[in-house]
Write a protein that holds these residues in place. Structure first.
Motif, PDB file in Angstrom:
ATOM      1  N   CYS A 169       1.273 -18.541  14.449  1.00  0.00           N
ATOM      2  CA  CYS A 169       0.366 -19.157  15.414  1.00  0.00           C
ATOM      3  C   CYS A 169       0.160 -18.271  16.646  1.00  0.00           C
ATOM      4  N   ALA A 170       0.916 -17.191  16.766  1.00  0.00           N
ATOM      5  CA  ALA A 170       0.706 -16.260  17.876  1.00  0.00           C
ATOM      6  C   ALA A 170      -0.394 -15.285  17.460  1.00  0.00           C
ATOM      7  N   PRO A 171      -1.423 -15.101  18.277  1.00  0.00           N
ATOM      8  CA  PRO A 171      -2.595 -14.365  17.814  1.00  0.00           C
ATOM      9  C   PRO A 171      -2.426 -12.844  17.836  1.00  0.00           C
ATOM     10  N   GLY A 172      -2.988 -12.192  16.803  1.00  0.00           N
ATOM     11  CA  GLY A 172      -3.088 -10.744  16.822  1.00  0.00           C
ATOM     12  C   GLY A 172      -1.814 -10.005  16.475  1.00  0.00           C
ATOM     13  N   ILE A 173      -0.941 -10.661  15.760  1.00  0.00           N
ATOM     14  CA  ILE A 173       0.256 -10.004  15.229  1.00  0.00           C
ATOM     15  C   ILE A 173      -0.099  -9.390  13.882  1.00  0.00           C
TER      16      ILE A 173
ATOM     17  N   SER B  74       0.809  -1.222   0.000  1.00  0.00           N
ATOM     18  CA  SER B  74       0.000   0.000   0.000  1.00  0.00           C
ATOM     19  C   SER B  74       0.840   1.269   0.000  1.00  0.00           C
ATOM     20  N   CYS B  75       0.365   2.251  -0.742  1.00  0.00           N
ATOM     21  CA  CYS B  75       1.022   3.554  -0.760  1.00  0.00           C
ATOM     22  C   CYS B  75       0.610   4.412   0.436  1.00  0.00           C
ATOM     23  N   ALA B  76      -0.371   3.978   1.198  1.00  0.00           N
ATOM     24  CA  ALA B  76      -0.751   4.721   2.407  1.00  0.00           C
ATOM     25  C   ALA B  76       0.169   4.263   3.539  1.00  0.00           C
ATOM     26  N   PRO B  77       0.800   5.183   4.244  1.00  0.00           N
ATOM     27  CA  PRO B  77       1.868   4.784   5.175  1.00  0.00           C
ATOM     28  C   PRO B  77       1.347   4.244   6.503  1.00  0.00           C
ATOM     29  N   GLY B  78       2.045   3.212   7.005  1.00  0.00           N
ATOM     30  CA  GLY B  78       1.797   2.755   8.360  1.00  0.00           C
ATOM     31  C   GLY B  78       0.565   1.894   8.532  1.00  0.00           C
ATOM     32  N   ILE B  79       0.142   1.261   7.457  1.00  0.00           N
ATOM     33  CA  ILE B  79      -0.932   0.263   7.528  1.00  0.00           C
ATOM     34  C   ILE B  79      -0.308  -1.089   7.853  1.00  0.00           C
ATOM     35  N   THR B  80      -0.969  -1.901   8.686  1.00  0.00           N
ATOM     36  CA  THR B  80      -0.472  -3.252   8.913  1.00  0.00           C
ATOM     37  C   THR B  80      -1.508  -4.258   8.428  1.00  0.00           C
ATOM     38  N   VAL B  81      -1.064  -5.490   8.226  1.00  0.00           N
ATOM     39  CA  VAL B  81      -1.854  -6.472   7.500  1.00  0.00           C
ATOM     40  C   VAL B  81      -1.876  -7.791   8.261  1.00  0.00           C
ATOM     41  N   VAL B  82      -2.980  -8.522   8.162  1.00  0.00           N
ATOM     42  CA  VAL B  82      -3.058  -9.877   8.712  1.00  0.00           C
ATOM     43  C   VAL B  82      -3.314 -10.872   7.574  1.00  0.00           C
ATOM     44  N   ASN B  83      -3.348 -12.119   7.889  1.00  0.00           N
ATOM     45  CA  ASN B  83      -3.506 -13.185   6.891  1.00  0.00           C
ATOM     46  C   ASN B  83      -4.879 -13.086   6.189  1.00  0.00           C
ATOM     47  N   ILE B  84      -4.974 -13.718   5.039  1.00  0.00           N
ATOM     48  CA  ILE B  84      -6.202 -13.779   4.250  1.00  0.00           C
ATOM     49  C   ILE B  84      -7.339 -14.367   5.081  1.00  0.00           C
ATOM     50  N   ASP B  85      -8.474 -13.708   5.064  1.00  0.00           N
ATOM     51  CA  ASP B  85      -9.685 -14.174   5.763  1.00  0.00           C
ATOM     52  C   ASP B  85      -9.475 -14.259   7.282  1.00  0.00           C
ATOM     53  N   ASN B  86      -8.434 -13.606   7.791  1.00  0.00           N
ATOM     54  CA  ASN B  86      -8.117 -13.718   9.214  1.00  0.00           C
ATOM     55  C   ASN B  86      -8.785 -12.596  10.016  1.00  0.00           C
ATOM     56  N   GLY B  87     -10.112 -12.623  10.021  1.00  0.00           N
ATOM     57  CA  GLY B  87     -10.849 -11.661  10.831  1.00  0.00           C
ATOM     58  C   GLY B  87     -10.501 -11.793  12.303  1.00  0.00           C
ATOM     59  N   PHE B  88     -10.311 -13.008  12.747  1.00  0.00           N
ATOM     60  CA  PHE B  88      -9.925 -13.251  14.125  1.00  0.00           C
ATOM     61  C   PHE B  88      -8.641 -12.490  14.477  1.00  0.00           C
ATOM     62  N   GLY B  89      -7.618 -12.648  13.657  1.00  0.00           N
ATOM     63  CA  GLY B  89      -6.343 -11.985  13.925  1.00  0.00           C
ATOM     64  C   GLY B  89      -6.490 -10.472  13.973  1.00  0.00           C
ATOM     65  N   ALA B  90      -7.314  -9.951  13.063  1.00  0.00           N
ATOM     66  CA  ALA B  90      -7.509  -8.501  13.034  1.00  0.00           C
ATOM     67  C   ALA B  90      -8.209  -8.023  14.303  1.00  0.00           C
ATOM     68  N   GLY B  91      -9.224  -8.766  14.735  1.00  0.00           N
ATOM     69  CA  GLY B  91      -9.943  -8.382  15.951  1.00  0.00           C
ATOM     70  C   GLY B  91      -9.033  -8.449  17.170  1.00  0.00           C
ATOM     71  N   PHE B  92      -8.199  -9.453  17.206  1.00  0.00           N
ATOM     72  CA  PHE B  92      -7.269  -9.615  18.329  1.00  0.00           C
ATOM     73  C   PHE B  92      -6.231  -8.485  18.311  1.00  0.00           C
ATOM     74  N   ALA B  93      -5.694  -8.196  17.126  1.00  0.00           N
ATOM     75  CA  ALA B  93      -4.690  -7.130  17.021  1.00  0.00           C
ATOM     76  C   ALA B  93      -5.297  -5.788  17.424  1.00  0.00           C
ATOM     77  N   ALA B  94      -6.520  -5.535  16.962  1.00  0.00           N
ATOM     78  CA  ALA B  94      -7.179  -4.276  17.327  1.00  0.00           C
ATOM     79  C   ALA B  94      -7.351  -4.191  18.836  1.00  0.00           C
ATOM     80  N   SER B  95      -7.655  -5.328  19.441  1.00  0.00           N
ATOM     81  CA  SER B  95      -7.826  -5.362  20.884  1.00  0.00           C
ATOM     82  C   SER B  95      -6.508  -5.060  21.598  1.00  0.00           C
ATOM     83  N   ARG B  96      -5.405  -5.606  21.091  1.00  0.00           N
ATOM     84  CA  ARG B  96      -4.084  -5.263  21.642  1.00  0.00           C
ATOM     85  C   ARG B  96      -3.875  -3.740  21.569  1.00  0.00           C
ATOM     86  N   MET B  97      -4.258  -3.146  20.438  1.00  0.00           N
ATOM     87  CA  MET B  97      -4.006  -1.712  20.240  1.00  0.00           C
ATOM     88  C   MET B  97      -4.927  -0.834  21.079  1.00  0.00           C
ATOM     89  N   ASN B  98      -6.098  -1.353  21.358  1.00  0.00           N
ATOM     90  CA  ASN B  98      -7.116  -0.560  22.068  1.00  0.00           C
ATOM     91  C   ASN B  98      -7.023  -0.704  23.580  1.00  0.00           C
TER      92      ASN B  98
END
Ligand SMILES: Nc1ncnc2c1ncn2[C@@H]1O[C@H](COP(=O)(O)O)[C@@H](O)[C@H]1O
Ligand SMILES: Nc1ncnc2c1ncn2[C@@H]1O[C@H](COP(=O)(O)O)[C@@H](O)[C@H]1O
Ligand SMILES: Nc1ncnc2c1ncn2[C@@H]1O[C@H](COP(=O)(O)O)[C@@H](O)[C@H]1O
Ligand SMILES: Nc1ncnc2c1ncn2[C@@H]1O[C@H](COP(=O)(O)O)[C@@H](O)[C@H]1O
Ligand SMILES: [Mg+2]
Ligand SMILES: [Mg+2]
Ligand SMILES: [Mg+2]
Ligand SMILES: [Mg+2]
Ligand SMILES: [Mg+2]
Ligand SMILES: [Mg+2]
Ligand SMILES: [Mg+2]
Ligand SMILES: [Mg+2]
Lengths: 220, 220, 220, 220, 220, 220, 220, 220
Positions: free
Chosen positions: C195-199, B194-218
């Motif tokens: 396998c570590a969640p939310g990275i 992405s050309c937009a700076p500072g975006i991070t990415v999780v695995n394909i279809d990994n809604g779980f990972g995104a929710g967990f990461a957001a929770s870490r950040m929040n």
């Protein structure tokens, strides 16, 4: 004798202008000076407008020695004869680029379209990370007959353009980027997977192909 | 005796909640009913909130028999215990999806974040082919603490979002698409490029990972 | 006239600092000296802190001629103005690297985060082949607000870190390795499959993106 | 006559046990019942211990009809004759798995090694997201003659093991995972790119190959 | 201060020899002269035998200035201290190469094994296009404790070797070849897909890894 | 002693001419001057016709010093002894190329076939973008015993040829092209997927392989 | 009217037998019953020998209803009319397979060659993991006019064959294998990268193409 | 409540017809019956012509229950309302297919173009293995305003067409083929690498996109 290749190595497609509307374009990579001189001599004699793509400065010098009307755009690596300057197309071809590093590919498209008899307008460095830049150009894009959208990295620009205007949109992926961009493969695949309907795509860094395709579409 | 695998096949990471803030999440694919029952029994006893991802309806039934408080979202393939309903995070997690077909992945992210103690807001089907839909949601996104952007096909949505707001943006590629989309690989690579700076990415279809990461950040 | 590209090739996104918290960052590859001078002049005038990434020593010299306050880190290929030295973030950003050859990417992340107003701590060369080195740093990592984990080869470090701490972990794959490492693609895919969640993950060798993302997460 | 394939379709390598220490192992996929019956008949008569890999329950039934001593492990898809139960190897083969979903592949390795005359110890579900689980098993692993480390997703486990012990480590990637895991390709490439020195790797889900290789290494 | 990286960039794993049997090996690519000098100084003082892989002649010169006992094999790009010349392994390690162009990788394996205290025998240029060359070496290979088989192009050699002998076979793919060889990826994948049972594989051109693995297998 | 590799690095396959009809061909990449001199000396003494492929001008000079009858084709990177000029094959081998930039690969095929005792006819630059050029050569192609069709970019030429003639067609993909051409992988895969039945394919840029295969087919 | 596709969907290439020596072969996948019936009717009337590839049992039944002389080989998925049983080729076509699971592809090649008028000999299950099986067949292979070598997994068989005989060798990769075999891509790439000179290759599982190519080579 | 997704999951782009000339097209995969009914209801009310792509028979039935004017083409998986039958384009859109198995994709393009107000002519099964079939249609193609060329396998047809006519050529790769065809990736890459200048390409099997693009080009 294999060590002395003769000119029948090159069989110029002399009939191409009649069939597809423009003379055979010289693809310079790997061509020897002798081959270039041979092709240039016959093409320059037969046609007023000529294009040679991916041309190094050295190759340009070789062909310029054949005919000093030959011009050169170093960034776009294009050598061209543009003697017949009539504008033939139905309307204008707008060329949009996402970044300023995409300009060489955008210029290859622009000059190709111009040399083929089209009016061209350029709108560069208006990519999606600052979407207002594109939005402010919307009236210009709506006026065009064909829009060429050039972008590297994630290649998102053509999707946004394709959702905003009704004319043909030709997407050109560039190899600008690194890592997951895979030398432009990612931008290419992204454009092919666009959610904006009816966008078409050319090869990575193929500004020439986009300009030619736009010219086909803009023809009367 | 190899034909009768015993429970020491599963070594639950009982200390995980203390270390990373949430109990071990059950990854259901390939687990036998016996394994699921064994894990569920120990997890449900020890924790108020529990998640089991990529859970089939049959697997849900097996675990529900262990504890009938277990809930299920079929589209997101999530089974979850959500007994402790306190909201702990600093702010709101906004979840944006490009298309309506991306909703199952977006819901996996949303429920994960909710079960982990976050307030969640959903903004679905506002992808880049109709960019005004996103623009009209801009004030909502600016109010969020973290934004999760879910998109398939060319995966362009996070780039536009990332250029519009200053909070963390987590991009989630989905496998929605066909052909050049390569089961989501294209959206994934596009988001990484992405050309937009500072975006991070999780695995394909990994809604779980995104929710967990957001929770870490929040987290406070 | 195609042979004399003018400055409207570059449309700086002057509003970006307001929207996303930091001025447009210069991506140097492929930019001409003229383009760099033009962009640098307007950016240096408008902002106290500025970043230019993947900058060659020659490109640095061109921009330094515009403003001699510009600094350079050769390994990280970063040119930067760091005049406003206030620390704004909530906490510390810890940067962990697996090997000593990953240091240039780690430094790109570190300096980016510093120039964007964050306190940074570095823990380099503590990869998984000698896992005790990481373990001895665990208290430091638990104290950080965000952890950036940089690794090449098989990219295993972020998985171990992600299983040990509860704060956000940003994984940065590097292109260090050979053969099956595929110029960093393997480390990238491994981190996405963790396998570590939310990275969450950024592009290969994208220290800049990691530093920017950490700054988004650390903002008040 | 092409419609009636005869048994000379199969040319069993009757000399293999003498050369490499174990009789030809039956690779079941695609084999017809007639082929299986033919091969089983000759192998079971000539050898006390026999293996048939990737065997469906139906194929097992076909071969069991030939000799009812044949056993079956459904998860590992292994059919086997294990009549000669002498333990021949120098020491113990330890089998470590990252997750409980990797157990079928780990069991394929374990039973293969057992049927080939080795003592085997199993340590399952001790992957890197909870690294203390592995650490608590370190004395056991140091006692083994060979360690097989089985892992899916990012495949990080063998790297950590390889940095902790001096005996041979055989890494087995599994296809557990999704998206960027690419059906195990990512775990495979990660293991090949390991920063732990002197680890060797077998094909994805190839528990059989790992068990056989460990047996070669453990032989007197 | 980011512009003056200090030595805590490098955290040598001083305990590695105790754990895995050999001191940390220096991976030279990307290391600065200062880093190399720092690492060499501490390693050369603490160990009699040391390895530095993928070492350029310039890097060798830097480290040789630290200790003139350091030797160099230019083809294998190996720098090494080989002061303790005791032979410790159970038997001989045989190294087979398919072509003469595979010799640099084979030598990297051979010297690694020698420096780690093993007796090594070399059998080069006996690939499958002239299978009698391998056949005439069969008695030698049967005498070895471990066989390393090095091959580029289609990487067929280890399959044939693996079907002929009962000892461990370590397959090393090389990047010799072009086109469909994909810089050694094809040889790598072929070796992993081998029909000869119980062969293990290391990374492309990873003679070092093969030598180290063989040494693990040959240890008493 | 590892630093002084001796000639038993090379085990020339002296029996190859008897078995497959032509002496071992020297694959030059990576060979040292000493290796080349050694191989050349023995091959030139034993055979009248010899080939060395992918030979640099410097490598040619080294071998020419051994025997000044050695010839060189710089474009095709072929060094060759062609003393026995008898024509042995059943008929003529026709070599067709799509573009003029494919000529070096076509010449590698042509000279290989000639040195192996075949009559060769060349028809270059008659690719499918100007299909009449091929059509006008149809009678010539129908007269050949074997046709080699060389093409880069999309590699379409062999499909058209294969649908027009009944003799064997050997397709040679070249690496001419860019972007989606993937260094010839696309042309290779396209030729393998041809809708024209019974075409066979060799590696990318493998004019040598095509010439050798044609010679096998043309033998009495 | 789009809902009622008519027969001009199919334009049989009625002239193909004259041009390339055999009538158009029916590629069955995706063809409707109506299309098959239509094509079969016209082909069966015009030709004595006909082939239909990748034909399901259901599709066979549809075409058999048109003409009951039609035969079927289920493993090879071939339907064929073989009325003209004259043998036309110069010599014998030998078909070698590596494993017994490769037999369906080998049979597709064998029957194709037979129906096209060639004498065929089959030598199955003689792959490189037990190289003596191939060696004992060498005199048979030396007698053949063309050899087709069919192999899955690492695809090594054609390399060994190609180094042993002087006649054309056609390599057929099969999709037998798993993991790193990549559905036959690995065997395909390995065969294309073969160190045995002058081998040609067809698509994965393309026994039909190999049989057709062999027939082109064996023609008088 | 996550278990009861409401209709604000779908945000129809009601303004799309004004912007790009046709109402939002329904992409059916993954849509629930409820979503389809909701979208259909609003679209059918607002527009005379509507398209729903990749629609299963079951999904068609759901939407047909909303409005019985809805039609269906099973091969093309298209559901469509075609009430406004005015022909609006400048000229005719010609659709060419290589094989008869490519017809479903060609029909998707054809019906899309028709429903969008264009006159369409179909020329199917005239691929390059029998090039005379295409040649005999040349006058028809020269008369068209836009040509869509649909091909699977090696995807060569658009190259030949692009070299024969001067109007826009849209290339559509199909997933027809096997092995090296890689589910259409090969045809896609080949079309992008075409030597015929100015061809544009859409995604694999994207007949819809081609029909839409042609309609953009044919608009007045
Ligand atoms: N067959 C198709 N291929 C690609 N894009 C499509 C197709 N059908 C519809 N679309 C686009 O996909 C978008 C719908 O996405 P969604 O919101 O998930 O329904 C629409 O905006 C269409 O432009
Ligand atoms: N251009 C080429 N492409 C593929 N194989 C080749 C080529 N030139 C020579 N060879 C083969 O490569 C082998 C030489 O390998 P090496 O022992 O490394 O010299 C010979 O046996 C030849 O059959
Ligand atoms: N930049 C380019 N990209 C793709 N194709 C090109 C380009 N320039 C020229 N061509 C085409 O390549 C063909 C030249 O091939 P050649 O015979 O090798 O010179 C011409 O027929 C052009 O249509
Ligand atoms: N198994 C096969 N593999 C590759 N090509 C085939 C096969 N069977 C038939 N063909 C070719 O595919 C073409 C048929 O395409 P279609 O018009 O779609 O039926 C024919 O011209 C055959 O030459
Ligand atoms: Mg810009
Ligand atoms: Mg939508
Ligand atoms: Mg280190
Ligand atoms: Mg577990
Ligand atoms: Mg050799
Ligand atoms: Mg040409
Ligand atoms: Mg067998
Ligand atoms: Mg057809």
């Amino acid at each position: 004798m294999p060590n002395t290749p003769t000119h029948n190595e090159c069989v110029p497609d002399t009939d191409r202008e009649r069939r597809i509307g423009f003379a055979e374009v010289i693809f310079c990579p790997g061509k020897t000076d002798e081959q270039l001189r041979h092709i240039a001599t016959s093409l320059f004699a037969a046609h007023q407008n000529v294009l040679a793509t991916r041309c190094t400065p050295e190759q340009f010098a070789v062909m310029r020695a054949v005919d000093e009307r030959l011009q050169y755009n170093a960034a776009a690596r294009l050598a061209f004869l543009h003697e017949d300057r009539r504008v033939l197309g139905r309307g204008t071809i707008a060329i949009v680029s996402a970044g300023s590093t995409d300009v060489p590919v955008a210029e290859e498209a622009a000059i190709t379209a111009e040399v083929m008899g089209n009016a061209v307008k350029r709108y560069y460095d208006i990519g999606v990370a600052g979407i207002h830049r594109l939005m402010s150009r919307l009236p210009d894009l709506e006026d065009a007959e064909v829009v060429i959208a050039v972008a590297g990295m994630e290649g998102a620009l053509p999707s946004v353009v394709g959702g905003l205007i009704s004319r043909p949109v030709i997407a050109v992926p560039t190899s600008i980027g690194y890592g997951a961009n895979l030398q432009g493969i990612t931008a290419l695949l992204a454009m092919l997977s666009s959610c904006a309907p009816g966008i078409t795509v050319v090869n990575i860094d193929n500004g020439f192909g986009a300009g030619f395709a736009a010219s086909r579409m803009n023809r009367n």
